[in-house]
Design a protein around this motif. Structure first.
Motif, mmCIF file in Angstrom:
data_model
loop_
_atom_site.group_PDB
_atom_site.id
_atom_site.type_symbol
_atom_site.label_atom_id
_atom_site.label_comp_id
_atom_site.label_asym_id
_atom_site.label_seq_id
_atom_site.Cartn_x
_atom_site.Cartn_y
_atom_site.Cartn_z
ATOM 1 N N PHE A 21 1.777 5.031 -2.622
ATOM 2 C CA PHE A 21 1.316 6.198 -3.388
ATOM 3 C C PHE A 21 1.980 6.248 -4.764
ATOM 4 N N PRO A 25 -3.235 7.454 -3.688
ATOM 5 C CA PRO A 25 -3.169 6.124 -3.078
ATOM 6 C C PRO A 25 -3.200 5.017 -4.142
ATOM 7 N N HIS A 67 0.855 -1.193 0.000
ATOM 8 C CA HIS A 67 0.000 0.000 0.000
ATOM 9 C C HIS A 67 0.889 1.240 0.000
#
Ligand SMILES: [Zn+2]
Length: 329
Positions: free
Chosen positions: A21, A39, A19
């Motif tokens: 960006f 994101p 996870h």
């Protein structure tokens, strides 16, 4: 062509759930060396197909972002064969502002492809998808809804394509998504669309219109969540059985599906979404907003069919799309 300035903070080629960006440098008054931080989640488990899943291509459409935030938080890499790339908000600045287009440059993401590495923020994001993420993908799902100004019957959609094998593969993926309605969609303005960019790269592509009005409902989010799991099973990325119910096949044969206002006013709906309408039947009336005693202008159905989309706000402007009629097949 110049390299794209976006830098991912996570790897695309390592197993596990990552996870992070997509970081796009964006120098501005309140942050000299600032960035747009989009994101992204990449979930990979060995070799296999890649699905690219995107929401909020338009920033005020919410089923996609909700379903994809949920998927990113809950999908176990052990369940996956291959790779799932999840970007809940494709036009992230617009998503954060709750607007269709970007507050930075007014860019409409779905009219900005193929983008440019040295263009505006919206064009830079488009270029990154065009040249980096879409080429990685075998199948692409891009969620839409009506946003603040339209409302739709919940449908998944594909386009008529020149490559009939690609079209058939896209239809099969749409059927797997299993929205209550499945649409062969006609675009009134296809140049610059993400859809077109993905299809031109030969990928299997499914889009949706799942609701609208600048919000989402439990029902529309349920359709979005079920659909993406079904699509991943269909693609061979997830195991398990498709969760399917009935779907009604719709077609948009020509431009007579679209009905536009020719003046401003107060809109009086005469039909609701899902209503079966006859040719000539009034779909809506538009009242003069500024005086009494003036008869309304009637917008009549140019063809028989099913009311599939409607203008959402109570006030309408000249040129607004008031209604879309599709035909059951
Ligand atoms: Zn949209």
């Amino acid at each position: 062509m110049k390299p794209n300035p976006i830098m991912p903070t996570i790897p695309f080629d390592q197993d596990g759930a990552h996870h992070g960006f997509l970081r796009l440098p964006y120098s501005r008054d309140d942050s000299a060396w600032g960035s747009v931080m989009m994101p992204i989640t990449v979930i990979r488990n060995g070799d296999g197909p890649t699905a690219l899943l995107t929401g909020a291509n338009h920033g005020d459409e919410y089923e996609g972002p909700v379903a994809l935030m949920d998927l990113a938080a809950t999908l176990d890499p052990a369940e996956v064969t291959g790779r799932v790339i999840i970007v809940p908000a494709l036009n992230y600045p617009a998503f954060r502002a709750g607007t269709r287009t970007s507050p930075i440059d007014k860019g409409n993401m779905n009219r900005s492809f193929p983008g440019a590495p040295d263009g505006t923020v919206t064009q830079k994001i488009a270029d990154y998808f065009q040249r980096t993420l879409v080429p990685m993908a075998d199948i692409v799902l891009d969620y839409h809804s009506g946003g603040k100004t339209l409302d739709f019957l919940p449908f998944a959609a594909v386009h008529v394509l020149e490559d009939k094998a690609q079209e058939a593969a896209s239809v099969a993926a749409m059927k797997a998504f299993n929205a209550p309605w499945s649409m062969m969609m006609l675009e009134i303005d296809a140049v610059g669309m993400f859809d077109t960019a993905v299809e031109e790269q030969g990928k299997v592509f499914v889009t949706t219109e799942l609701g609208g009005g600048g919000t989402a409902t439990a029902r529309s989010i349920g359709i979005a969540k079920k659909g993406v799991r079904n699509l991943l099973i269909h693609a061979g990325i997830l195991k398990g059985a498709l969760e399917t119910g009935p779907t009604v096949n719709l077609d948009m044969p020509d431009g007579d599906c679209f009905h536009f206002a020719e003046g401003d006013g107060l809109i009086e709906p005469m039909s609701d979404l899902g209503d079966v309408v006859a040719k000539g039947q009034p779909l809506a009336r538009i009242w003069a907003p500024d005086r009494t005693g003036v008869p309304p202008v009637t917008i009549a159905a140019k063809r028989a069919g099913l009311l599939t989309a409607r203008h959402f706000p109570g006030l309408v402007k000249a040129g607004d799309c008031v209604a879309v009629i599709a035909v059951e097949v």
